[in-house]
Design a protein around this motif. Structure first.
Motif, PDB file in Angstrom:
ATOM      1  N   VAL A 119       0.838  -1.208   0.000  1.00  6.55           N
ATOM      2  CA  VAL A 119       0.000   0.000   0.000  1.00  6.55           C
ATOM      3  C   VAL A 119       0.868   1.251   0.000  1.00  6.55           C
ATOM      4  O   VAL A 119       0.616   2.194  -0.749  1.00  6.55           O
ATOM      5  N   LEU A 120       1.904   1.267   0.838  1.00  2.66           N
ATOM      6  CA  LEU A 120       2.705   2.472   1.010  1.00  2.66           C
ATOM      7  C   LEU A 120       3.569   2.800  -0.206  1.00  2.66           C
ATOM      8  O   LEU A 120       3.578   3.945  -0.679  1.00  2.66           O
ATOM      9  N   LEU A 121       4.290   1.807  -0.703  1.00  2.90           N
ATOM     10  CA  LEU A 121       5.198   2.090  -1.822  1.00  2.90           C
ATOM     11  C   LEU A 121       4.470   2.528  -3.089  1.00  2.90           C
ATOM     12  O   LEU A 121       4.882   3.486  -3.736  1.00  2.90           O
ATOM     13  N   PRO A 122       3.384   1.836  -3.503  1.00  4.56           N
ATOM     14  CA  PRO A 122       2.671   2.326  -4.686  1.00  4.56           C
ATOM     15  C   PRO A 122       2.167   3.756  -4.520  1.00  4.56           C
ATOM     16  O   PRO A 122       2.164   4.527  -5.479  1.00  4.56           O
ATOM     17  N   SER A 123       1.767   4.137  -3.305  1.00  4.42           N
ATOM     18  CA  SER A 123       1.316   5.510  -3.072  1.00  4.42           C
ATOM     19  C   SER A 123       2.448   6.494  -3.323  1.00  4.42           C
ATOM     20  O   SER A 123       2.224   7.620  -3.779  1.00  4.42           O
ATOM     21  N   TYR A 124       3.655   6.075  -3.027  1.00  5.35           N
ATOM     22  CA  TYR A 124       4.831   6.901  -3.304  1.00  5.35           C
ATOM     23  C   TYR A 124       5.125   6.924  -4.803  1.00  5.35           C
ATOM     24  O   TYR A 124       5.346   7.981  -5.398  1.00  5.35           O
ATOM     25  N   LEU A 125       5.067   5.750  -5.416  1.00  4.16           N
ATOM     26  CA  LEU A 125       5.447   5.636  -6.821  1.00  4.16           C
ATOM     27  C   LEU A 125       4.446   6.293  -7.756  1.00  4.16           C
ATOM     28  O   LEU A 125       4.817   6.811  -8.805  1.00  4.16           O
ATOM     29  N   PHE A 126       3.165   6.280  -7.383  1.00  8.35           N
ATOM     30  CA  PHE A 126       2.153   6.894  -8.238  1.00  8.35           C
ATOM     31  C   PHE A 126       2.308   8.411  -8.301  1.00  8.35           C
ATOM     32  O   PHE A 126       1.765   9.056  -9.185  1.00  8.35           O
ATOM     33  N   ASN A 127       3.032   8.971  -7.341  1.00  8.44           N
ATOM     34  CA  ASN A 127       3.263  10.409  -7.321  1.00  8.44           C
ATOM     35  C   ASN A 127       4.694  10.770  -7.721  1.00  8.44           C
ATOM     36  O   ASN A 127       5.133  11.886  -7.513  1.00  8.44           O
ATOM     37  N   GLY A 130      10.084   7.005 -12.054  1.00  3.77           N
ATOM     38  CA  GLY A 130      11.227   6.165 -11.718  1.00  3.77           C
ATOM     39  C   GLY A 130      10.842   4.833 -11.124  1.00  3.77           C
ATOM     40  O   GLY A 130      11.405   4.398 -10.128  1.00  3.77           O
ATOM     41  N   LEU A 131       9.865   4.159 -11.735  1.00  2.00           N
ATOM     42  CA  LEU A 131       9.389   2.886 -11.196  1.00  2.00           C
ATOM     43  C   LEU A 131      10.399   1.752 -11.350  1.00  2.00           C
ATOM     44  O   LEU A 131      10.256   0.723 -10.711  1.00  2.00           O
ATOM     45  N   MET A 132      11.388   1.933 -12.192  1.00  2.00           N
ATOM     46  CA  MET A 132      12.288   0.827 -12.498  1.00  2.00           C
ATOM     47  C   MET A 132      13.574   0.853 -11.685  1.00  2.00           C
ATOM     48  O   MET A 132      14.527   0.171 -12.006  1.00  2.00           O
ATOM     49  N   LYS A 133      13.630   1.643 -10.640  1.00  2.00           N
ATOM     50  CA  LYS A 133      14.829   1.677  -9.822  1.00  2.00           C
ATOM     51  C   LYS A 133      14.995   0.357  -9.072  1.00  2.00           C
ATOM     52  O   LYS A 133      14.064  -0.119  -8.439  1.00  2.00           O
ATOM     53  N   ALA A 134      16.210  -0.187  -9.127  1.00  2.00           N
ATOM     54  CA  ALA A 134      16.452  -1.525  -8.579  1.00  2.00           C
ATOM     55  C   ALA A 134      16.236  -1.573  -7.071  1.00  2.00           C
ATOM     56  O   ALA A 134      15.792  -2.593  -6.538  1.00  2.00           O
ATOM     57  N   ASN A 135      16.530  -0.481  -6.355  1.00  2.00           N
ATOM     58  CA  ASN A 135      16.419  -0.521  -4.896  1.00  2.00           C
ATOM     59  C   ASN A 135      14.976  -0.712  -4.429  1.00  2.00           C
ATOM     60  O   ASN A 135      14.725  -1.226  -3.344  1.00  2.00           O
ATOM     61  N   ILE A 136      14.012  -0.317  -5.260  1.00  2.00           N
ATOM     62  CA  ILE A 136      12.604  -0.497  -4.908  1.00  2.00           C
ATOM     63  C   ILE A 136      12.267  -1.975  -4.828  1.00  2.00           C
ATOM     64  O   ILE A 136      11.674  -2.450  -3.853  1.00  2.00           O
ATOM     65  N   TYR A 137      12.677  -2.722  -5.821  1.00  2.00           N
ATOM     66  CA  TYR A 137      12.356  -4.149  -5.870  1.00  2.00           C
ATOM     67  C   TYR A 137      13.226  -4.950  -4.907  1.00  2.00           C
ATOM     68  O   TYR A 137      12.781  -5.976  -4.363  1.00  2.00           O
TER      69      TYR A 137
END
Length: 300
Positions: A119-127, A130-137
């Motif tokens: 829930v938290l990370l998509p809320s950050y990413l939708f705003n 840079g969705l493809m940053k390796a550190n996210i995954y």
């Protein structure tokens, strides 16, 4: 957010929330709201997602271990509270209350739970781009592994403590059978778990929503309890919760193997949890309140 901004935030919120009416007799102060409005909640989700992502890896992993351990404590408490209760309604209520204690510890302590991150990370990413940053995954995967290891570690400690009696393990076997009933349905059962996982994390996403909305500790506990009781009563498949039950079950009996737990429950439930939290909570509310969200996410 700077330290000065953080210190001034409560005063700013008070000023924004206080409504003042004036008449011939003077001013009448009305108390401010005791909760955040939805657009503020979504904005806070994004802030929390960013804060989690910016933590050092050791902190991320330790907080994931902690969250997983709370899931096993919640699973044990849910069984202990409801054990021996014959009336179904009261049984589900007590079981849900027991498990809500685990989620309350996660939410209040700031631990990293895979299903909350959905829930938290998509809320950050939708705003933010840079969705493809390796550190996210990397963070997503480490939180999942950390949750499993934390849940299993507590299960091992509980087993070594020899604190629980035989009736507990009889009740645990019933819980496991209830959660693994989809195993007999083949491919259909796999997709049933996936759909059940969507429903489960939709509810847990709303638990995070209500908990974030509350400004006092009592409100946060109540906001956590209501959706958790519902998902436990409905037997909706929540991967983080099941990690606690399965860790105890794996050590206590041999009714199911580790790969049955993982591939025929945790895997489809986790995919469903990602959809339920990321799309039905985070994306839905982010889009609905897009114009209202005042956020600094993505800004330097």
């Amino acid at each position: 957010m700077t330290l000065d901004q953080d210190q001034n935030q409560p005063n700013n919120e008070t000023n924004e929330d206080k409504q003042t009416d004036s008449n011939q007799n003077g001013k009448i102060d009305r108390p401010g709201r005791q909760f955040y409005i939805p657009s503020q909640i979504v904005d806070e989700f994004g802030e929390k997602g960013r804060d989690h992502l910016n933590k050092p890896f050791r902190a991320q992993f330790l907080l994931a271990l902690t969250a997983g351990s709370f899931m096993t404590f919640g699973a044990v408490f849910s069984i202990l509270l409801a054990s021996g209760v014959e009336t179904k309604g009261i049984y589900h209520l007590l079981s849900g209350l027991g498990f809500a204690s685990g989620y309350a510890m996660v939410f209040i302590s700031g631990s990293v739970l895979f299903t909350e991150i959905n829930v938290l990370l998509p809320s950050y990413l939708f705003n933010k781009s840079g969705l493809m940053k390796a550190n996210i995954y990397k963070f997503w995967i480490s939180s999942y592994i950390g949750n499993i290891l934390g849940a299993f570690l507590v299960a091992v400690l509980i087993q070594f403590s020899a604190s629980l009696s035989d009736p507990f393990y009889s009740e645990l076997s019933m819980y496991l059978d209830h959660k693994m009933k989809f195993l007999d349905h083949g491919v259909k059962g796999w997709f049933e778990i996936l759909v059940s996982g969507i429903l489960a994390n939709w509810l847990i996403g709303m638990a995070a929503f209500l908990t974030t909305a509350a400004r006092d500790i009592t409100g946060k506990f109540l906001g956590t309890m209501l959706p958790v009781i519902l998902f436990v009563a409905g037997n909706f498949q929540h991967s983080a919760a099941n990690m606690g039950y399965f860790s105890m079950g794996f050590l206590a009996n041999d009714n199911y193997t580790w790969y049955e737990y993982i591939f025929f429950n945790l895997l489809p439930a986790s995919i469903g949890n990602l959809i339920g939290g990321g799309i039905l909570v985070s994306l839905l509310f982010s889009y609905a309140y897009k114009e209202d969200i005042q956020t600094s996410l993505g800004k330097s």
